[in-house]
Design a protein around this motif. Sequence first.
Motif, PDB file in Angstrom:
ATOM      1  N   LEU A  30       2.492  18.009 -16.569  1.00 52.99           N
ATOM      2  CA  LEU A  30       3.943  18.203 -16.556  1.00 52.99           C
ATOM      3  C   LEU A  30       4.530  17.839 -15.191  1.00 52.99           C
ATOM      4  O   LEU A  30       5.600  17.234 -15.102  1.00 52.99           O
ATOM      5  N   VAL A  45       4.923  14.009 -14.724  1.00 57.15           N
ATOM      6  CA  VAL A  45       5.931  13.265 -15.488  1.00 57.15           C
ATOM      7  C   VAL A  45       7.134  12.882 -14.628  1.00 57.15           C
ATOM      8  O   VAL A  45       7.543  11.711 -14.609  1.00 57.15           O
ATOM      9  N   ALA A  92      14.168  14.456 -16.321  1.00 58.70           N
ATOM     10  CA  ALA A  92      12.788  14.887 -16.574  1.00 58.70           C
ATOM     11  C   ALA A  92      12.731  15.972 -17.643  1.00 58.70           C
ATOM     12  O   ALA A  92      11.845  15.966 -18.509  1.00 58.70           O
ATOM     13  N   THR A 116      10.751  15.711 -21.205  1.00 58.17           N
ATOM     14  CA  THR A 116       9.621  16.588 -21.510  1.00 58.17           C
ATOM     15  C   THR A 116       9.913  17.607 -22.608  1.00 58.17           C
ATOM     16  O   THR A 116       8.982  18.068 -23.278  1.00 58.17           O
ATOM     17  N   PHE A 166       6.442  17.151 -24.548  1.00 56.18           N
ATOM     18  CA  PHE A 166       5.460  17.633 -23.575  1.00 56.18           C
ATOM     19  C   PHE A 166       5.520  19.149 -23.360  1.00 56.18           C
ATOM     20  O   PHE A 166       4.490  19.837 -23.402  1.00 56.18           O
ATOM     21  N   VAL A 178       8.241  21.376 -13.953  1.00 55.29           N
ATOM     22  CA  VAL A 178       8.911  20.095 -14.180  1.00 55.29           C
ATOM     23  C   VAL A 178      10.141  19.974 -13.287  1.00 55.29           C
ATOM     24  O   VAL A 178      10.360  18.942 -12.632  1.00 55.29           O
TER      25      VAL A 178
END
Length: 294
Positions: A44, A47, A90, A94, A98, A152
């Motif tokens: 994570l 990313v 982001a 995600t 994710f 994240v």
Amino acid sequence: MSQAEVAPVRAGRSRSPLWTFGILRSELATTLRRGRTLALLGVLAAVPVLIGIAVRIQTSDGSPAGPPDGGGPAFLSQVTNNGLFLVFAALAVTLPVFLPLTVGVVAGDAIAGEASAGTLRYLLVAPAGRTRLLLTKYTATLAFCLTATLVVAVSALVVGALLFPVGEVTTISGTRIGVGEGLLRAGLIAVTVAASLIGFAALGLFISTLAGSGIAAMAATVGVLITVQILDTIPQLSGIHPYLFPHYWLSFADLLRDPVYWDEIVKNLGLQGLYAAVFGSAAWARFTAKDITA
């Protein structure tokens, strides 16, 4: 001390708030120290780094970020002008896959993983009780939701500040807000994204009470996630879309309006609370009646 004297002591200990906090602290430490959990958090965190580097390379010659037609993930085109937008981009990237994938792994393994490892029966020997153990597992899963989201957000904030300028934020409404308020809204968005996962976490915990294998529970939870995501994209099923747990996930973007548009955000949080209540109750009913043999 006789058994008659020990029993009241154990009963009192099991009702102690400090004892409950000790169980939760132990569960949190166990969850966050697992190699699998650390690997998921590492993915994570990577990313935003990959997104930031990709945007930096793409825009090095003056080209705009994202596809030429202006498509791509939300907020991606604004990252070049303000690194703070990397946080929003982001999270938008995600959240659909994710983040819930990692939550599904943790939630699915919560009970079934203990059963397959043969440790669930020993946990229930302690004076915690099934209800308290289940609540502890769910609380630890929610803490992971927040931790994963913050990983994240913080990674994106650091990378965005290193690779791009950071300044006033232009909202979706076209107004401008200061960096301080922009950071405040970024934090609020991160909390909202984490709260968007509480319904799915309860669903994963329920599936975990049904399975006897951690791997099977994780696979089933992820399978449900993928299936519901597909259902949410089929136009012919638009009638059920507002009742699917991921339908309002991206409503966090409304926190970047001026003034904030709360309608879909409230719908999202209400829907998550409903899923948490329904599947949390189902998990409790299943777990408290389950015959623990391992």
